[in-house]
Scaffold this active site. Sequence first.
Site, PDB file in Angstrom:
ATOM      1  N   ASN A  11       0.869  -1.183   0.000  1.00  0.00           N
ATOM      2  CA  ASN A  11       0.000   0.000   0.000  1.00  0.00           C
ATOM      3  C   ASN A  11       0.905   1.231   0.000  1.00  0.00           C
ATOM      4  OD1 ASN A  11      -1.810   2.053   0.456  1.00  0.00           O
ATOM      5  ND2 ASN A  11      -2.306   1.452   2.565  1.00  0.00           N
ATOM      6  N   LYS A  13       0.142   4.275  -0.141  1.00  0.00           N
ATOM      7  CA  LYS A  13      -0.465   5.463   0.484  1.00  0.00           C
ATOM      8  C   LYS A  13      -0.253   6.674  -0.453  1.00  0.00           C
ATOM      9  CE  LYS A  13      -0.020   3.167   4.864  1.00  0.00           C
ATOM     10  NZ  LYS A  13       0.041   3.222   6.305  1.00  0.00           N
ATOM     11  N   HIS A 101      -9.317   1.399   5.333  1.00  0.00           N
ATOM     12  CA  HIS A 101      -7.992   1.544   5.944  1.00  0.00           C
ATOM     13  C   HIS A 101      -8.106   2.486   7.141  1.00  0.00           C
ATOM     14  CE1 HIS A 101      -3.844   2.649   6.609  1.00  0.00           C
ATOM     15  NE2 HIS A 101      -3.519   1.531   5.982  1.00  0.00           N
ATOM     16  N   GLU A 103      -6.456   4.876   8.052  1.00  0.00           N
ATOM     17  CA  GLU A 103      -6.279   6.301   7.727  1.00  0.00           C
ATOM     18  C   GLU A 103      -7.539   6.878   7.088  1.00  0.00           C
ATOM     19  OE1 GLU A 103      -2.620   5.554   5.680  1.00  0.00           O
ATOM     20  OE2 GLU A 103      -1.752   4.969   7.600  1.00  0.00           O
ATOM     21  N   GLU A 173      -4.947  -4.833  10.787  1.00  0.00           N
ATOM     22  CA  GLU A 173      -3.900  -3.825  10.974  1.00  0.00           C
ATOM     23  C   GLU A 173      -4.138  -3.085  12.290  1.00  0.00           C
ATOM     24  OE1 GLU A 173      -2.139  -2.652   6.920  1.00  0.00           O
ATOM     25  OE2 GLU A 173      -3.809  -1.331   7.317  1.00  0.00           O
ATOM     26  N   GLY A 179       3.027   2.266  10.775  1.00  0.00           N
ATOM     27  CA  GLY A 179       3.999   3.336  10.583  1.00  0.00           C
ATOM     28  C   GLY A 179       4.768   3.701  11.834  1.00  0.00           C
ATOM     29  N   SER A 219       3.932  -2.117  10.256  1.00  0.00           N
ATOM     30  CA  SER A 219       5.394  -2.169  10.420  1.00  0.00           C
ATOM     31  C   SER A 219       6.002  -3.503   9.979  1.00  0.00           C
ATOM     32  CB  SER A 219       5.783  -1.842  11.873  1.00  0.00           C
ATOM     33  OG  SER A 219       5.415  -0.512  12.177  1.00  0.00           O
TER      34      SER A 219
END
Length: 258
Positions: A11, A13, A101, A103, A173, A179, A219
């Site tokens: 991904n 992003k 996701h 985000e 996730e 991240g 990660s």
Amino acid sequence: MTARTPLMAGNWKMNLNHLEAIAHVQKLAFALTDKDYDAVEVAVLPPFTDLRSVQTLVDGDKLKIKYGAQDVSAQDSGAYTGEISGAMLTKLKCTYVAIGHSERRQYHGENEEICNAKVKAAYKHGLTPILCVGEGLDVRKAGNQVAHTLAQVDGALKDVPAEQAESIVIAYEPVWAIGTGEVATPEDAQEVCGAIRGRLAELYSQELADKVRIQYGGSVKSGNVAAIMAQPDVDGALVGGAALDAEEFVKIVRFRDQ
Ligand SMILES: O=C[C@H](O)COP(=O)(O)O
């Protein structure tokens, strides 16, 4: 139990413009061999603006890399400024689309109802959803990670029939691992991925649950991927930062060698 081909998806992003995308996919294509593709399905999720370039490259060189989008509109067409429809993604021969996701949930207020509508829109247009679920740090600290994540699965799959749901990919996730460099332990990943499979068996059937691929994301790097992939209910990884480095992503695809 059905053998599940692992899915390693990068991904990107909001990274890599369309020229950088071409260079990146070329690097992956140069490094990956038929042996890799026989063992693992490899996919990239570039920004919308890169998809046409990626399609042209994949089609032109008959690459075995799959690709998809990071989001899709719940609507089919019309006055929805800034949105991209499932039909547009299918036209670009996307295979996958990420939905929900963390985000998108955090910065765009996507809730279970929206994720459910997007899952349905993806199927309507022939796309395979990669449904992203997972708990934040507060929920993890309170020990409610399983209940929280299963509620997200329930919400996103509401009224989705088995003949569609059997092809879904679910990416677990944990938000606190995204991240941050703080990867979940293999046991943490297995606990929730196993619970997701159990819930799919309750919602549909054991047979369906055994077919569905459940990824871990957060990660993931070449140094930790093998231990995570050794878990019985982890069938791949959704990779963010490490997927931007082609060499590192290839190592992740070759997790069995790490
Ligand atoms: O979609 C990918 C995840 O958000 C993981 O990102 P990360 O590998 O940079 O932690």
